[in-house]
Structures are given as structure tokens and as C-alpha cells.
Design an enzyme around this catalytic site. Structure first.
Site, PDB file in Angstrom:
ATOM      1  N   PHE A  17      17.506 -26.802  52.187  1.00  0.00           N
ATOM      2  CA  PHE A  17      18.396 -27.958  52.041  1.00  0.00           C
ATOM      3  C   PHE A  17      17.599 -29.253  51.859  1.00  0.00           C
ATOM      4  CE2 PHE A  17      20.656 -31.029  55.099  1.00  0.00           C
ATOM      5  CZ  PHE A  17      21.260 -31.736  54.084  1.00  0.00           C
ATOM      6  N   ASN A  38       9.612 -18.837  51.565  1.00  0.00           N
ATOM      7  CA  ASN A  38       9.770 -17.371  51.638  1.00  0.00           C
ATOM      8  C   ASN A  38      11.236 -16.950  51.471  1.00  0.00           C
ATOM      9  OD1 ASN A  38      10.959 -18.021  54.049  1.00  0.00           O
ATOM     10  ND2 ASN A  38       9.785 -16.573  55.290  1.00  0.00           N
ATOM     11  N   TYR A 149      12.909 -22.523  68.872  1.00  0.00           N
ATOM     12  CA  TYR A 149      12.899 -23.649  67.933  1.00  0.00           C
ATOM     13  C   TYR A 149      12.342 -24.911  68.604  1.00  0.00           C
ATOM     14  CZ  TYR A 149      14.750 -26.927  64.408  1.00  0.00           C
ATOM     15  OH  TYR A 149      14.899 -27.907  63.445  1.00  0.00           O
ATOM     16  N   LYS A 153       8.668 -26.359  67.820  1.00  0.00           N
ATOM     17  CA  LYS A 153       8.486 -27.668  67.189  1.00  0.00           C
ATOM     18  C   LYS A 153       7.648 -28.597  68.076  1.00  0.00           C
ATOM     19  CE  LYS A 153      10.966 -27.542  63.305  1.00  0.00           C
ATOM     20  NZ  LYS A 153      10.453 -27.890  61.978  1.00  0.00           N
TER      21      LYS A 153
END
Ligand SMILES: NC(=O)c1ccc[n+]([C@@H]2O[C@H](COP(=O)([O-])OP(=O)(O)OC[C@H]3O[C@@H](n4cnc5c(N)ncnc54)[C@H](O)[C@@H]3O)[C@@H](O)[C@H]2O)c1
Length: 324
Positions: A17, A38, A149, A153
Site C-alpha cells: 500500500f 516478496n 510486530y 519494530k
């Protein structure tokens, strides 16, 4: 013919996106763009309109493996961004954030290239301060379902700052808050795309909890402008810098706006809140304003209109394909 001034830019996650919009913008700015992906959540379709561009190149590659290319700048965006996708294979998510960062930082070090990291407001977890400035250290559950996540990060940010201190690498770390716009995934559970697709299909609009939790929504063009400004900023501006729209809306207000703009007859239904879902999230963008002279300019209503138009087109295409 290639001129010496042409900047070669690598965008990892470029078929996603945000990545696809960034590739578009960099091409418009005259750069050569190498888009690496990927296709876990991104698609060739997202960049199909760029494939014939003479300065655009697309490469299938997983950033958890080393990459040997020659570029001047790197934007590291590769990582699934929505809970449905990043929780699908949490180990791979952590690997993408951490090994991906190590591989891209290693590449940047070899090339002496400036490198940008797409970090996230999720590093603040379920914040106890509101809005969140960059020096707030966050409240993250390290063993919850979102940790792959959030902690991935956070570790990537650590790596960026260690490469900066240890190797003198020029780094740019952006903490991105909820962003929406054309080419979001239709079914990834992110609230804006969810609501729009549900409204356009006339299905009930699902709100988790009572809808009083707030979010801020940044339109993609505003965010990409922030990326480009941060990348071009003086070397001493490393970030982290919050990029997002401080305008705060409840989830219920968003649902009502989507119903109004789509003219839908969908009704609103409520479901239980998922674990670790933050109650409030709003960026403090003072740093971005003062250091980058950046702030969002596109109001929610306008951004939603453009996003609704995109999803209407996608749904029409789907219907046409199904009828063939
Ligand atoms: N969209 C947002 O609101 C938002 C908010 C905060 C942070 N971000 C960050 O911005 C970046 C882009 O997010 P997005 O919204 O465009 O999501 P996205 O899922 O559309 O894009 C991520 C891209 O990375 C690719 N990818 C995933 N794993 C990969 C791997 N191992 N190797 C190569 N490519 C891989 C995917 O195929 C996809 O094209 C992500 O790093 C995300 O964490 C996004």
C-alpha cells in the site's frame, strides 16, 4: 540515457500500500526506483502502472535474506502492517522486521547509503500518555499476540540507532500512525478499508467495542510527503519522528462518515474488543512540524472520498471478472 544526477532508490515492500505510492512519488521526483517485495501482502497489480516506466524496476525478494544491489538511498518498508497479516505467521513477522533491518542496514553500510525505516505508532503499545511524543517510551506487552510486530519494530529501531552510533550510518526513522488511501487491502481488518468495503457491499459495519475508542487517520499522500521530507532532511535529523494526522475521531464517527459518503444502507453492529487493542492513539507531530515543516493537509472527508472511489472501482472490476 542515464544522467549522473539520477538518484537510485531502493524501496523494500514497494508493492504494498504505502510502498506503491512512494515508488510513484520517487519516479515523479526523477529518481530511479528499485522496488523489492516478496508479495506476501503486496501485489504486482499495485505497481502494474509503473512496470513500463523506464526508471522503474521490480524484483521479487524476501528481505530476511541478504540483498546485493547498488543504490544511493534505501526506504525499508517491507513488513506486513495489519494484525491479520502480521499475526498469520508471527515468527516470520519478527524475522522480517529484525533480519530485514539487519540486511538492509548491512547493505546501507556497504554502500554508505542513507536509510529510512518505516517504524510505527505500535512501538508506543497501549499508551498511558496522550497524544504520544517521540520521547514517550511506550507500554508494550512483550508476549501478547501483537508483540511480533510491536517488539519487532522496536528492535528494528534499536538496530537503526546502533548502526548510526557504531558505524556512522545516516538513518531516518519515521513512526507512522494509521494511514489510509487507495490500494489498502480490502480484507485485512484495518478499520478504514473494512468499513468502506462493508458499506459498499451493503453488509453490516462491524465496530469492536462501543466505538468510543479514538484513532487518527492520515491520508497516504500526506504521509508520503513526510517520508520524502524526512529523507531529504539534514543528517543530524535521525528521528524517530511521528508522522500522522493528529485529528482525532472515534471509530463510531468514522463509521458514520463512511455510511454518509457511500450512501450505504448498512447498519452498525458491535463485537467484543480484541486483546491489547489500544483505546486511544494520536500523534504529537510537533517534531515533524518544526524539523520538517510538515503537517497533513488533506481532511478526512476528502481522503475518504478518494478512498471510496478506489474501492468502488475495485468492486466493479471484481464483478466484471466474475461475470466473464
Ligand atoms: N499503513 C499504515 O497505516 C502503517 C502504520 C504504521 C506503520 N506502517 C509500516 O509501513 C510499512 C508499509 O505498510 P503498508 O501499510 O504499506 O503495508 P503492506 O502490507 O501493504 O505493505 C508491506 C509490503 O511489504 C512486503 N513484505 C512483507 N514481508 C516481506 C519480506 N519478508 N520481504 C519483502 N517484502 C515483504 C509485502 O508483500 C507488502 O508489499 C510497513 O513496514 C508497516 O509496518 C504502516
Amino acid at each position: 540515457m542515464k544522467t549522473f544526477a539520477t538518484k537510485r532508490v531502493l524501496v523494500t515492500g514497494g508493492a504494498g500500500f504505502l510502498g506503491s505510492h512512494l515508488c510513484e512519488r520517487l519516479l515523479a521526483d526523477g529518481c530511479e526506483v528499485l522496488c523489492v517485495d516478496n508479495y506476501f501482502t503486496g501485489t504486482r497489480e499495485n505497481v502494474a502502472h509503473l512496470l513500463s516506466h523506464p526508471r522503474f524496476e521490480l524484483m521479487r525478494h524476501d528481505v530476511t535474506f541478504p540483498l546485493y544491489v547498488e543504490v544511493d538511498e534505501i526506504y525499508n518498508l517491507a513488513c506486513p502492517a495489519s494484525p491479520v497479516h502480521y499475526q498469520h505467521d508471527p515468527v516470520q513477522t519478527t524475522k522480517t522486521s529484525v533480519h530485514g533491518a539487519i540486511n538492509m542496514l548491512g547493505l546501507a553500510k556497504r554502500l554508505n547509503a542513507r536509510i529510512f525505516q518505516a517504524s510505527t505508532s505500535e512501538v508506543y503499545g497501549d499508551p498511558e500518555v496522550h497524544p504520544q511524543p517521540e520521547d514517550y517510551r511506550g507500554c508494550v506487552n512483550p508476549i501478547g499476540p501483537r508483540a511480533c510486530y510491536d517488539e519487532g519494530k522496536r528492535c528494528a529501531e534499536t538496530l537503526f540507532f546502533d548502526y548510526h552510533r557504531q558505524c556512522g550510518l545516516s538513518i531516518k526513522v519515521a513512526r507512522i500512525f494509521n494511514t489510509y488511501g487507495p490500494r489498502m487491502h480490502p480484507n485485512d481488518g484495518r478499520v478504514v478499508s473494512n468499513f468502506i468495503v462493508q458499506a459498499l457491499e451493503g453488509r453490516p459495519i462491524t465496530i469492536y467495542g462501543d466505538g468510543s475508542q479514538t484513532r487518527s487517520f492520515c491520508y497516504v499522500d500526506d504521509l508520503i510527503e513526510g517520508f520524502v521530507r524526512l529523507m531529504a532532511s539534514p543528517a543530524d535529523i535521525t528521528g524517530p519522528i511521528n508522522l500522522g494526522n493528529p485529528g482525532e475521531f472515534t471509530i463510531l464517527e468514522l463509521a458514520e462518515a463512511v455510511i454518509r459518503l457511500t450512501g450505504s444502507r448498512s447498519r452498525i453492529v458491535h463485537k467484543p474488543l480484541p486483546q491489547d487493542d489500544p483505546k486511544q492513539r494520536q500523534p504529537d507531530i510537533t517534531r515533524a512540524k518544526t524539523m520538517l515543516n510538515w503537517e497533513p493537509t488533506i481532511p478526512l472527508e476528502e481522503g475518504l472520498k478518494r478512498t471510496v472511489a478506489y474501492f468502488e472501482m475495485q468492486l466493479d472490476l471484481q464483478r466484471l471478472r466474475a461475470a466473464e
